[in-house]
Scaffold this motif. Structure first.
Motif, short mmCIF file in Angstrom:
data_model
loop_
_atom_site.label_atom_id
_atom_site.label_comp_id
_atom_site.label_asym_id
_atom_site.label_seq_id
_atom_site.Cartn_x
_atom_site.Cartn_y
_atom_site.Cartn_z
N GLY A 208 0.86 -1.07 0.01
CA GLY A 208 0.07 -0.06 -0.17
C GLY A 208 0.88 1.32 0.17
N SER A 209 1.97 1.30 0.86
CA SER A 209 2.91 2.42 0.73
C SER A 209 3.59 2.65 -0.70
N ALA B 118 3.32 6.59 -5.16
CA ALA B 118 3.17 6.56 -6.76
C ALA B 118 2.02 7.73 -6.99
N SER B 119 1.13 7.50 -6.24
CA SER B 119 -0.05 8.70 -6.60
C SER B 119 0.28 9.83 -6.16
N GLU B 120 0.86 10.19 -5.03
CA GLU B 120 1.20 11.39 -4.55
C GLU B 120 2.31 12.21 -5.59
N ALA C 288 1.69 15.28 -7.70
CA ALA C 288 2.55 16.70 -7.51
C ALA C 288 2.96 17.17 -9.05
N ALA C 289 3.08 16.01 -9.79
CA ALA C 289 3.75 16.32 -11.24
C ALA C 289 2.36 16.74 -12.31
N VAL D 180 5.58 6.84 -13.17
CA VAL D 180 6.30 7.29 -12.08
C VAL D 180 7.40 6.23 -11.67
N SER D 181 8.78 6.85 -11.62
CA SER D 181 9.92 6.20 -11.52
C SER D 181 10.52 6.82 -10.18
N VAL D 182 11.10 5.82 -9.50
CA VAL D 182 11.56 6.10 -8.38
C VAL D 182 13.03 5.58 -8.27
N SER D 183 14.17 6.66 -7.86
CA SER D 183 15.66 6.14 -7.77
C SER D 183 16.12 5.90 -6.45
N LEU D 184 16.87 4.68 -6.19
CA LEU D 184 17.09 4.53 -4.72
C LEU D 184 18.62 4.01 -4.83
#
Ligand code: MD6
Ligand code: FE
Length: 218
Positions: A99-100, A105-107, A111-112, A149-153
């Protein structure tokens, strides 16, 4: 003065969004506070659906190691690129999307400028030093009206962002731990890739970069 490129523990210095196109941007550090939780989620996903090197339809082994979660997972083999409900390695459904993950991703999409984004698929990419991802378009999703939506870690990487045509000029953007790239709309089919990852060590991922790309695939 610090140099983000030289400090492997660094997050980006400025939090101002970077405009990549009319409907594409980088949200600097958007996911940084949630990174430990995201990485714990990736570990749980990988325990159920192991990272693997997919083979392209043309027979090349991909350098990036991949796994998925959500109701659909992206896969590739001699039969082509596609989304599947079951992991071909196990025959079982892909691990559920935490869920997190979906909330983040929706937040970020909101924002974009993309309201109401509800992902049904996350592609998890793992890079080690030397690994690259060649220029490509993301076009296997049913409805290209939804953004990605693409997250870099972990370790930083150099992102290539080109145009709709493969030969168009390509911009290079550094992506750091916690950065989120969102794109859709008129920019949805732009070519993009990752240059070979530089050597390094990150306190949360070791010698690796993890990328999560959230999609609405079905
Ligand atoms: C990566 N990302 O950042 C690879 N695709 O490791 C992608 O291929 C990608 O970042 C579509 C949208 C955003 C992305
Ligand atoms: Fe992509």
């Amino acid at each position: 003065m610090t140099s983000p490129a030289g400090d492997l523990f660094a997050v980006a210095e400025s939090r101002a969004p970077i405009v990549l196109g009319a409907q594409a941007c980088v949200l600097r550090g958007f996911a940084v506070d949630r990174a430990p939780q995201l990485l714990a989620g990736v570990e749980a996903i990988a325990a159920a659906a192991a990272f693997r090197h997919l083979v392209t339809p043309g027979g090349r082994r991909m350098a990036v190691a991949m796994t998925c979660c959500g109701t659909l997972g992206w896969t590739s083999d001699a039969r082509g690129y596609r989304y599947e409900r079951a992991d071909p390695l196990t025959g079982h459904a892909w691990p559920a999307m935490p869920g997190s993950f979906a909330t983040l991703a929706s937040e970020a999409a909101q924002a974009a400028g993309f309201d109401g984004f509800v992902p049904d698929s996350v592609l998890v990419n793992r890079y080690v030093p030397g690994t690259k991802l060649s220029l490509h378009q993301d076009r296997d999703e049913c409805d290209l009206a939804h953004p990605i939506v693409s997250v870099s870690l972990g370790l930083p990487a150099t992102f290539q962002f080109g145009g709709d045509a493969r030969g168009d000029r390509v911009a290079r953007i550094a992506l750091f731990h916690g950065d989120v790239v969102v794109w859709g709309g008129v920019d949805r089919l732009r070519h993009h890739g990752i240059l070979p990852l530089a050597d390094g060590h990150h306190e949360l991922t070791g010698a690796a970069r993890i990328n999560l790309t959230f999609r609405r695939a079905g």
